[in-house]
Design a protein around this motif. Structure first.
Motif, PDB file in Angstrom:
ATOM      1  N   UNK A 146       0.802  -1.218   0.000  1.00 15.12           N
ATOM      2  CA  UNK A 146       0.000   0.000   0.000  1.00 15.12           C
ATOM      3  C   UNK A 146       0.839   1.275   0.000  1.00 15.12           C
ATOM      4  N   UNK A 147       2.136   1.139  -0.041  1.00 14.07           N
ATOM      5  CA  UNK A 147       3.018   2.303   0.052  1.00 14.07           C
ATOM      6  C   UNK A 147       2.802   3.254  -1.123  1.00 14.07           C
ATOM      7  N   UNK A 148       2.581   4.548  -0.802  1.00 15.07           N
ATOM      8  CA  UNK A 148       2.294   5.557  -1.821  1.00 15.07           C
ATOM      9  C   UNK A 148       3.486   6.452  -2.123  1.00 15.07           C
ATOM     10  N   UNK A 149       4.300   6.761  -1.116  1.00 13.61           N
ATOM     11  CA  UNK A 149       5.386   7.707  -1.355  1.00 13.61           C
ATOM     12  C   UNK A 149       6.575   7.428  -0.447  1.00 13.61           C
ATOM     13  N   UNK A 150       7.765   7.737  -0.984  1.00 12.10           N
ATOM     14  CA  UNK A 150       9.014   7.624  -0.238  1.00 12.10           C
ATOM     15  C   UNK A 150       9.766   8.931  -0.413  1.00 12.10           C
ATOM     16  N   UNK A 151      10.088   9.580   0.694  1.00 12.66           N
ATOM     17  CA  UNK A 151      10.855  10.823   0.662  1.00 12.66           C
ATOM     18  C   UNK A 151      12.022  10.706   1.638  1.00 12.66           C
ATOM     19  N   UNK A 152      13.201  10.554   1.100  1.00 13.91           N
ATOM     20  CA  UNK A 152      14.424  10.556   1.900  1.00 13.91           C
ATOM     21  C   UNK A 152      15.235  11.753   1.423  1.00 13.91           C
ATOM     22  N   UNK A 153      14.974  12.881   2.054  1.00 14.35           N
ATOM     23  CA  UNK A 153      15.361  14.167   1.489  1.00 14.35           C
ATOM     24  C   UNK A 153      16.814  14.538   1.708  1.00 14.35           C
ATOM     25  N   UNK A 154      17.517  13.873   2.626  1.00 12.82           N
ATOM     26  CA  UNK A 154      18.911  14.238   2.912  1.00 12.82           C
ATOM     27  C   UNK A 154      19.910  13.151   2.540  1.00 12.82           C
ATOM     28  N   UNK A 155      19.465  11.994   2.110  1.00 12.15           N
ATOM     29  CA  UNK A 155      20.392  10.911   1.777  1.00 12.15           C
ATOM     30  C   UNK A 155      21.263  11.330   0.599  1.00 12.15           C
ATOM     31  N   UNK A 156      22.585  11.215   0.785  1.00  9.93           N
ATOM     32  CA  UNK A 156      23.529  11.670  -0.232  1.00  9.93           C
ATOM     33  C   UNK A 156      24.429  10.566  -0.767  1.00  9.93           C
ATOM     34  N   UNK A 157      24.684   9.548   0.032  1.00 12.89           N
ATOM     35  CA  UNK A 157      25.618   8.510  -0.382  1.00 12.89           C
ATOM     36  C   UNK A 157      25.113   7.146   0.066  1.00 12.89           C
ATOM     37  N   UNK A 158      24.933   6.231  -0.898  1.00  8.67           N
ATOM     38  CA  UNK A 158      24.551   4.847  -0.606  1.00  8.67           C
ATOM     39  C   UNK A 158      25.594   3.958  -1.279  1.00  8.67           C
ATOM     40  N   UNK A 159      26.383   3.261  -0.500  1.00  6.69           N
ATOM     41  CA  UNK A 159      27.478   2.474  -1.073  1.00  6.69           C
ATOM     42  C   UNK A 159      26.974   1.206  -1.758  1.00  6.69           C
ATOM     43  N   UNK A 160      25.843   0.682  -1.318  1.00  4.23           N
ATOM     44  CA  UNK A 160      25.255  -0.480  -1.951  1.00  4.23           C
ATOM     45  C   UNK A 160      24.193  -0.092  -2.963  1.00  4.23           C
ATOM     46  N   UNK A 161      23.265  -0.978  -3.182  1.00  5.29           N
ATOM     47  CA  UNK A 161      22.207  -0.770  -4.171  1.00  5.29           C
ATOM     48  C   UNK A 161      21.078   0.082  -3.610  1.00  5.29           C
ATOM     49  N   UNK A 162      20.594   1.008  -4.407  1.00  6.50           N
ATOM     50  CA  UNK A 162      19.348   1.713  -4.124  1.00  6.50           C
ATOM     51  C   UNK A 162      18.255   0.952  -4.859  1.00  6.50           C
ATOM     52  N   UNK A 163      17.410   0.286  -4.105  1.00  5.73           N
ATOM     53  CA  UNK A 163      16.428  -0.610  -4.720  1.00  5.73           C
ATOM     54  C   UNK A 163      15.013  -0.250  -4.292  1.00  5.73           C
ATOM     55  N   UNK A 164      14.140  -0.172  -5.298  1.00  2.17           N
ATOM     56  CA  UNK A 164      12.697  -0.050  -5.076  1.00  2.17           C
ATOM     57  C   UNK A 164      12.050  -1.097  -5.961  1.00  2.17           C
ATOM     58  N   UNK A 165      11.388  -2.069  -5.360  1.00  2.00           N
ATOM     59  CA  UNK A 165      10.821  -3.141  -6.170  1.00  2.00           C
ATOM     60  C   UNK A 165       9.530  -3.670  -5.564  1.00  2.00           C
ATOM     61  N   UNK A 166       8.590  -3.946  -6.430  1.00  8.38           N
ATOM     62  CA  UNK A 166       7.313  -4.592  -6.103  1.00  8.38           C
ATOM     63  C   UNK A 166       6.570  -3.831  -5.009  1.00  8.38           C
ATOM     64  N   UNK A 167       6.483  -2.532  -5.180  1.00  6.04           N
ATOM     65  CA  UNK A 167       5.625  -1.691  -4.335  1.00  6.04           C
ATOM     66  C   UNK A 167       4.445  -1.279  -5.219  1.00  6.04           C
TER      67      UNK A 167
END
Length: 282
Positions: A146-167
Motif C-alpha cells: 500500500x506504500x504511496x510515497x518515499x521521501x528521503x530528502x537528505x540521503x547523499x551517499x549509498x554504497x550499496x544498491x538503491x532498490x525499489x521493487x514490487x511496491x
C-alpha cells in the motif's frame, strides 16, 4: 559527533557533510568502552512488541542491528529522538506500521549496514530519516503493498544498491540529494510516476529500470557515469530518457518501452559494451 552542525550548516555540501557523518561509523562502540562515555551506547536487537522499545529510549549510538517486526500498527514516539548512528542494519519488516513519520528518527545521520523497509502490508508513507546522509549497505524498499510515497530528502551517499521493487501502489520517490550509489534498481512499481534523482552523479554498478508502467520520464540531470549496465526495459508509458551529462556507460539496453519517443545522451563518449535499442515503437 558533530552531526547536528553538519545538518544545519552544510546540509547541501554533499562531500563535506557525507564525510562528516561517515566518520561517525569509524571505530567500535562497545557499551562498556570508556571512550564512549559521553554517549549512550546501546546494543542492537530485534523488536517484535511495543514493550521492547523501552530499552532503546534515548540511545545515541546503536552497536549492531536494529530490527522491527511488530505485527500491529505502532509508532516509535520519542524513543529514538537522540539516535545519531547505527553500526549495522536498520530493518522494518513485516510490521503493521502505517506511517514511518518524520519524527521517528530525527537525528539519525549514518547507517553502517543496510536500510530495509519490506513486506509491510499497511505502510502508506515513508517520510522519516530526515537527517540521514549516508548508508554503507543497501537502501532497499520492497514489497510494501500500500506504500504511496518515499521521501528521503537528505540521503547523499549509498554504497550499496538503491532498490525499489514490487511496491504496487508506489507513486512518488524523492531522493533529491542522492549523489552516489552502488547501483540503482527500480522494478515492478506499477504506479510509479514521479522519480526525483536530481543530484545523482555516480552509479558504480547497474542502473536498471524495468516494469514501472506509469513512469513517463527518466531524467538524471547530473549523472556522469554508470560503471556497468544501463537497462531500461518494458516501462509501458515511458516517453523520454534524458541524461545530459552521461559520459560513460557499460552495456546499454533499451528494450520494449513501447511509448518511448525521445532519448538524449549528448555527452556520451564511452560505451564499454554493446548498445541495444529494440521494440521501442514510438
Amino acid at each position: 559527533f558533530e552531526t547536528q552542525a553538519c545538518q544545519i550548516v552544510a546540509s547541501n555540501d554533499t562531500v563535506g557533510c557525507t564525510a562528516a557523518v561517515l566518520a561517525v561509523l569509524e571505530g567500535t562502540w562497545a557499551p562498556d568502552d570508556a571512550a564512549n562515555s559521553a554517549y549512550k551506547v546501546c546494543t542492537g536487537g530485534e523488536i517484535d512488541t511495543v514493550e521492547k522499545l523501552a530499552p532503546f529510549n534515548d540511545c545515541e549510538l546503536i552497536s549492531g542491528n536494529l530490527k522491527f517486526f511488530i505485527p500491529v500498527d505502532f509508532t516509535v514516539g520519542s524513543t529514538f529522538a537522540k539516535l545519531i548512528a547505527v553500526s549495522g542494519d536498520v530493518v522494518v519488516y513485516n510490521t503493521g506500521m502505517k506511517k514511518l513519520a518524520a519524527t521517528s528518527f530525527p537525528l539519525l545521520a549514518a547507517i553502517g549496514g543496510s536500510l530495509q523497509v519490506a513486506h509491510n502490508t499497511e505502510l502508506l508513507v515513508i517520510e522519516s530519516f530526515g537527517a540521514l546522509h549516508a548508508i554503507r549497505g543497501l537502501l532497499d524498499i520492497n514489497n510494501n503493498a500500500k506504500l504511496l510515497s518515499v521521501e528521503l530528502l537528505e540521503v547523499q551517499d549509498v554504497e550499496g544498491r538503491v532498490q525499489l521493487s514490487v511496491n504496487a501502489q508506489l507513486e512518488i520517490v524523492s531522493y533529491p540529494k542522492l549523489k552516489a550509489a552502488g547501483e540503482v534498481w527500480l522494478e515492478n512499481n506499477n504506479q510509479l510516476s514521479v522519480l526525483a534523482l536530481s543530484m545523482l552523479a555516480e552509479c558504480d554498478g547497474q542502473f536498471y529500470v524495468k516494469n514501472n508502467n506509469m513512469l513517463y520520464e527518466l531524467t538524471t540531470p547530473e549523472l556522469v557515469r554508470i560503471s556497468k549496465d544501463l537497462q531500461v526495459l518494458n516501462n509501458q508509458r515511458l516517453d523520454h530518457i534524458v541524461m545530459p551529462k552521461l559520459a560513460l556507460a557499460g552495456y546499454i539496453n533499451i528494450y520494449q518501452d513501447y511509448q518511448l519517443d525521445f532519448v538524449s545522451f549528448p555527452k556520451l563518449v564511452v560505451i564499454e559494451g554493446n548498445c541495444h535499442f529494440q521494440y521501442n515503437d514510438a
